[in-house]
Design a protein around this motif. Sequence first.
Motif, short mmCIF file in Angstrom:
data_model
loop_
_atom_site.label_atom_id
_atom_site.label_comp_id
_atom_site.label_asym_id
_atom_site.label_seq_id
_atom_site.Cartn_x
_atom_site.Cartn_y
_atom_site.Cartn_z
N GLU A 56 0.77 -1.37 0.18
CA GLU A 56 0.00 0.07 -0.13
C GLU A 56 0.92 1.33 0.17
N LYS A 57 2.07 1.20 0.53
CA LYS A 57 2.90 2.34 0.82
C LYS A 57 3.78 2.49 -0.61
N LEU A 58 3.67 1.81 -1.39
CA LEU A 58 4.34 1.77 -2.67
C LEU A 58 3.40 2.23 -3.99
N THR A 72 6.19 5.78 -0.58
CA THR A 72 5.54 7.18 -0.41
C THR A 72 5.83 7.67 1.03
N GLU A 73 6.54 6.91 1.97
CA GLU A 73 6.64 7.16 3.14
C GLU A 73 7.90 7.97 3.25
N ALA A 74 8.68 8.41 2.21
CA ALA A 74 9.98 9.17 2.11
C ALA A 74 9.73 10.02 1.20
N THR A 103 14.73 1.34 6.30
CA THR A 103 14.08 0.30 7.31
C THR A 103 13.45 1.35 8.33
N LYS A 104 14.17 2.36 8.66
CA LYS A 104 13.50 3.30 9.85
C LYS A 104 12.07 3.85 9.20
N SER A 105 11.92 4.17 8.10
CA SER A 105 10.71 4.72 7.46
C SER A 105 9.52 3.50 7.72
N ALA A 106 10.04 2.36 7.35
CA ALA A 106 9.13 1.25 7.52
C ALA A 106 8.68 1.13 8.99
N TYR A 107 9.81 1.10 9.78
CA TYR A 107 9.62 0.90 11.21
C TYR A 107 8.54 1.92 11.77
#
Length: 312
Positions: A12-14, A107-109, A116-120
């Motif tokens: 969903e974040k891609l 989409t989170e960056a 890895t940090k953004s995924a966490y």
Amino acid sequence: MGGMDLGRWYFEKLKRKLGDGNQTKFWDHAWVGGEPLKVSFPRLYHLSNNREATVGESGRWEGGSWVWELKWRRDIREREREAVSSLTSIIANFCPSAGIKDGWEWTEAADGKYTTKSAYDVIKSRRNENTHHTADNWRVAAVWKTPAPHKSAVTAWRLLRNRLLTCDNLRKRGVLLREEDQVCQQCNDQEETGSHLFTTCAKAQEIWDEIQKWCGINMARPASTAMHWEMFSHCGKNKKVRRLLQMIWIGCVWMLWKKRNERIFEGKESVVGDFIQEIKARTWGWNRTFGVVDIDMNFVSWSSNDLISRLV
């Protein structure tokens, strides 16, 4: 969250990054609007003459300009023109870039690159929101239990999940670029959000005041659509009346969205009195179809004020 849910949120974040459009599926990939177009426009997806087409196969270059050429299995009917207009407005600002391959964006960056940090951070945020989502689930589930036409229930469901393509959601997905395109077309005063368009806009409040007078109920003006749905529903003294009020609420939401699209895409203006008469007529027909309350009630009695008092 189980492994399956983890996999779902990751994808969903891609977001598909459009290049020449030759590897991006027009209907299947989330390349515009934040979700696949087949999800946003399921009816048009089934009407498409080529559901497997890529973005690059869905138009052509003409004199240095990209021209979209969407093909349908049959002629578009009147009830489908609104969806076609919405789809056209969404893809109008996008076109392929010749010589550049399609890719993916996280989409989170800000730079679109996965870390890895953004995924966490996403996982932590989703865990914190679980309690809130659980509290809202019953409201959303109640929509599908309400006797109303499917297309109306879908509109209400999308509203309560903040998935309607209102101006603020389009802006978040990078579709609307000009500030003047983000203003509510009903009041021309504030940004169009779901809560504003359906609840706090002066035009919407005027309509809800008339609906409450017709139903014979009195309630405060909540700032959110979810709270409005809850409060309006619980003005009924028994289960049958509550189901009726839910049907009327869904009908009003659907009508507000329909009139909003007619104003934007067809230049049609609506009058509050005509709106109220139309919602009374539609819900009277729905009640005769679904049998929520006394189906033998004639339209004159149905459309008179203090409707609820005649049902208890």
